[in-house]
Each structure stands twice: as structure tokens, then as C-alpha cells.
Design an enzyme around this catalytic site. Structure first.
Site, short mmCIF file in Angstrom:
data_model
loop_
_atom_site.label_atom_id
_atom_site.label_comp_id
_atom_site.label_asym_id
_atom_site.label_seq_id
_atom_site.Cartn_x
_atom_site.Cartn_y
_atom_site.Cartn_z
N HIS A 155 -1.95 -9.29 2.06
CA HIS A 155 -1.90 -7.87 2.24
C HIS A 155 -2.67 -6.92 1.41
O HIS A 155 -2.88 -7.17 0.23
CB HIS A 155 -0.31 -7.68 1.59
CG HIS A 155 0.12 -6.17 1.72
ND1 HIS A 155 0.47 -5.51 0.74
CD2 HIS A 155 -0.13 -5.38 2.90
CE1 HIS A 155 0.63 -4.32 0.86
NE2 HIS A 155 0.56 -4.28 2.06
N SER A 156 -3.09 -6.00 2.19
CA SER A 156 -3.97 -4.89 1.74
C SER A 156 -5.31 -5.50 0.99
O SER A 156 -6.09 -6.27 1.62
CB SER A 156 -3.18 -4.04 0.71
OG SER A 156 -3.79 -2.66 0.69
N MET A 157 -5.37 -5.31 -0.29
CA MET A 157 -6.48 -5.95 -1.16
C MET A 157 -6.23 -7.48 -0.87
O MET A 157 -7.33 -8.21 -0.88
CB MET A 157 -6.35 -5.74 -2.73
CG MET A 157 -7.63 -6.41 -3.41
SD MET A 157 -7.46 -5.74 -5.24
CE MET A 157 -6.01 -7.12 -5.68
N HIS A 190 2.61 0.70 5.22
CA HIS A 190 1.68 -0.04 4.48
C HIS A 190 2.34 -1.45 3.97
O HIS A 190 1.96 -2.63 3.94
CB HIS A 190 1.12 0.52 3.43
CG HIS A 190 -0.27 -0.24 2.72
ND1 HIS A 190 -1.25 -0.82 3.36
CD2 HIS A 190 -0.46 -0.59 1.65
CE1 HIS A 190 -1.93 -1.39 2.66
NE2 HIS A 190 -1.56 -1.35 1.58
N ALA A 234 -5.72 -9.17 1.69
CA ALA A 234 -6.20 -9.38 2.94
C ALA A 234 -7.58 -9.51 2.96
O ALA A 234 -8.32 -10.28 3.19
CB ALA A 234 -5.69 -8.40 3.97
#
Length: 358
Positions: free
Chosen positions: A142-144, A329, A146
């Protein structure tokens, strides 16, 4: 597994009951999975915490798939507190490990002399996978997380069976001509911060120490976490439930009555990076990914320029599954959107099993 029992780790049965909003009504969902907290002593001395999930004894896994979950910046393993047990309940993995990256959650902080480099996280992913004795595995980021997942998959393509990317894709590139500016900013921030965070090592007289901000109670810390999203780009938000899960794992009590709390993450995570990848480097890394990819983005998530996104999706990443889902997010950690996220991931993973792509 026997190694959990040998380590003296107690198995906890988690029953997560929450309401899931549908278009017409609220549906009741019960998710059951076995969970255990585990510590990994890495080869450089850093200790990493993780929450490990397995299907409940009454629920047979239909696959030997192993999944490693990587959270976003300033988050922790609780980012997957709803998604991971539901994946296990559906029999989509025999083992799921949600990691606290260094400086996050319950994991160790790096020593005062250590740099804070994005690429260093990849070392800990490899170290944990080695300790787990996983030769190949699926990464869910997720996010960073990813960005870490795509970078690891591009660097170790033989180890990654499949990728699930949640509202994030790759490291944010920087122009090559700005390298001197980034190095200067990073060094100046480190010099200034070290005098505050580690006054015992400072040569300056009366060097002020920096105390972490305290909150009078857990609820105030949760409110601060919810409010912090307002500083992010786009129309992002985070639910009360998601914020509570992250904050409960991410704070420590600081007084005798155990009400006042502070966030436990490493304050050096706010430093600007001394090392960025260029556009050419990010593109080369994405082209080196060999496994099937599932890319899920939130409608009110982190905004990406349309031209850049189209280039990544159509030319470089070419995900097997790509769709936008309702939510923001942290849509994978929000009770109102997590089931839709898991449904898409299940569809993706099942398609790989049917076509023998993992």
C-alpha cells in the site's frame, strides 16, 4: 507452525465484526482468522515486528501461497488489520505476514548514525523472506509499500509470484539535474535534526533536545491522525476505524496513568531523502517486473497525473487487473470499502491459480 510454538508465541483468535455499507443497506460481515505477533531479528541487528495470519483451523487453505504485506509511510502492520484476515478466511493464502518496517509500528529504529534510505527497506524484505524460508511469495503493498513492492519485484523477479498494488505504484522519480539540491537539503536536515534528537552527541553548547509531541489520550491521537490527511494532495480522508487501528499500534504511553501517548515512529522518517531515482531508473525497474500485477486505485486516493499513469499502466506495468474502487487512500483498511478491495484481489489471485501463473 512448530516454529511459532517454539518461540513461545500465543495464537490469538481474532473475530472482526463490522458493518459494511452497500448501496441499499448495511450488511453484517464476520471475518475469522488466526493471528500471531512475531519478531524478526535481522542480520544487521534491527528487530522487526509483524502480525502473521493463517486460516482458522476450521477453514482450509486452498493454496500454498505466501503473502507479505508492506504498509505505507508512517503507517504500520495494522494497515492490513481487515484485509489480511479476510484473505486468510477466504483461503487465498496459507500464511500472510504484515510487516512493521524499520522505524514504524513496533519495529526497531535505526541507530543514530544510520541514513534513512528507501532502498534499505528492500534489504529487510529480503531478510524477512529468508527467515521465513519463502523461496517465492506474493507482495501486497500500500502506498510506499506498493513502491517497495514494485522495486523489489524488479530487483528480484525470480522471488515474486505476483504483485498487488494498493493506491500506489512506484517510487516518485526526480529529475537528474536536481541531485545536488536533494543532497544539500538532506544533509542540512540531518545536521539540524541530529542536534535536537541526539544532544548527547552534539558539540554545540546547550544543544536543545527534541521531545516528541504528546497527546492527552488515545482519542486525541486518533483525531490528530485523521486531521493529518488534510495536508495530503487530492480529496483524501481516513475513516475513524482505520485511524484507530493504526494509532493503537503506533503509539506508546508516556506517563504512569497510561493515558498520555506519543507516536512511536522514528521522527527521522520526515527527513527529505538524500537518494532519489530518476525517471529512467524507475522505468527500467518497472520493465524488469516479470510477474502478474493487480493495480487497485482509490477514487479519492493519492492523485497521479493522467499522462504519467497512462504511460505506467499501458506501456510499462501492464497490470493483469486494473480498476478504481470507491474509497480513499486507505480503502483497504476502511470497513466501508475493504470487502470490494478483497473481492478484486480474490478474482486476481484465483485467475492465476486457474492459469498456473504462479
Amino acid at each position: 507452525p512448530a516454529r511459532y510454538a517454539a518461540a513461545g508465541l500465543g495464537i490469538l483468535l481474532i473475530c472482526l465484526r463490522f458493518a459494511i455499507r452497500s448501496e441499499d443497506s448495511w450488511a453484517r460481515v464476520e471475518m475469522i482468522a488466526s493471528s500471531v505477533e512475531r519478531k524478526f531479528l535481522c542480520s544487521d541487528g534491527i528487530t522487526l515486528a509483524a502480525t502473521c495470519y493463517r486460516p482458522d483451523s476450521a477453514q482450509q487453505s486452498i493454496t500454498s501461497r505466501k503473502i507479505l504485506c508492506l504498509h505505507g509511510w508512517l503507517d504500520n502492520a495494522a494497515s492490513f488489520h481487515l484485509m489480511a484476515p479476510e484473505l486468510a478466511r477466504r483461503g487465498l493464502a496459507s500464511e500472510i505476514v504484515a510487516l512493521d518496517l524499520p522505524g514504524h509500528g513496533l519495529s526497531s529504529h535505526k541507530s543514530p548514525d544510520a541514513s534513512q534510505l528507501f532502498a534499505d527497506y528492500l534489504f529487510y524484505v529480503a531478510d524477512v523472506a529468508t527467515q521465513l524460508e519463502w523461496n517465492t511469495f506474493t507482495l501486497v503493498g500500500h502506498s510506499m509499500g506498493a513502491a517497495l513492492s514494485t522495486t523489489f519485484a524488479g530487483s528480484f523477479p525470480e522471488k515474486v509470484e505476483s504483485l498487488v498494488l494498493l493506491d500506489g505504484i512506484a517510487p516518485i522519480p526526480r529529475d537528474a539535474q536536481d541531485i545536488s539540491k536533494h543532497i544539500r537539503r538532506a544533509i542540512e536536515a540531518r545536521l539540524t535534526s541530529n542536534n535536537r534528537y541526539y544532544p548527547q552527541f552534539s558539540s554545540m553548547e546547550d544543544s536543545p533536545s527534541r521531545a516528541q509531541k504528546s497527546y492527552s489520550n488515545l482519542e486525541d491521537a486518533i483525531k490528530a491522525r485523521i486531521k493529518s490527511v488534510q495536508s495530503f494532495p487530492g480529496s483524501q480522508y481516513i475513516s475513524q476505524e482505520a485511524a484507530r487501528a493504526l494509532v493503537e499500534r503506533g503509539v506508546v504511553t508516556v506517563n504512569s496513568d497510561e493515558k498520555q501517548v506519543q507516536f512511536r515512529h522514528d521522527p527521522r522518517l520526515y527527513w527529505p531523502s538524500i537518494q532519489y531515482l530518476t525517471n529512467e531508473q524507475v522505468e527500467a525497474m518497472l520493465f524488469n517486473i516479470k510477474c502478474p500485477v493487480c493495480l487497485l486505485q482509490a477514487e479519492d486516493g493519492w492523485p497521479i497525473e493522467a499522462e504519467i499513469q497512462q504511460k505506467i499502466v499501458d506501456i510499462m506495468l501492464k497490470p493483469k487487473m486494473y480498476c478504481k474502487l470507491a474509497g480513499s487512500h486507505h480503502f483497504h483498511a476502511d470497513p466501508s470499502s475493504v470487502i470490494a478491495v478483497v473481492d478484486r484481489v480474490e478474482e486476481f489471485l484465483n485467475s492465476l491459480r486457474q492459469r498456473h501463473e504462479w
